[in-house]
Design an enzyme around this catalytic site. Structure first.
Site: not given
Length: 131
Positions: A78, A97, A110
């Site tokens: 994670k 993004c 992005h």
């Protein structure tokens, strides 16, 4: 085009008429081994076609193009970034993004991502409030 028309208008209906579907449940007992084989082949083909049509909607987790994070800290289970609020300064932009080369900070990637995908993602902007 005549070839396709003949397949749709002649061969498919002829094949469907040849599939041994009994009129009642008791009719299944009267089917021969060859008829059972024909029925199983037809049923298997229909089941496979339905499965292949529905599978993309069921297995979205397995599709590589569905991943959001393509390259950042892939070795971690994670991705977590901690920032001390006192170190933020007056304004900071965080990437949402996952394409930034300065991740977790936004570098404007992005814009290309949005252009390529039709997405509308932008950065998270944190700004210190004037008191």
């Amino acid at each position: 085009m005549e070839f396709l028309s003949k397949i749709v208008r002649v061969h498919i209906p002829d094949y469907l008429n040849s599939v041994p579907v009994p009129d009642s449940f008791g009719g299944f007992l009267d089917l021969t081994a060859g008829q059972w084989l024909h029925l199983f082949a037809f049923s298997g083909t229909v089941a496979a076609a339905v499965y292949m049509s529905v599978k993309p909607y069921l297995d979205k987790k397995d599709q590589k193009d569905q991943l959001v994070n393509l390259r950042i800290q892939k070795e971690s289970s994670k991705v977590v970034n901690m920032v001390d609020i006192e170190d933020l300064g007056n304004k900071v932009c965080y990437c949402r993004c996952w394409r930034s080369k300065k991740f977790p900070l936004c570098d404007g990637s992005h814009a290309k991502h949005n252009e390529d995908t039709g997405d509308n993602v932008g950065p998270l902007v944190l700004k210190r409030k004037d008191v």
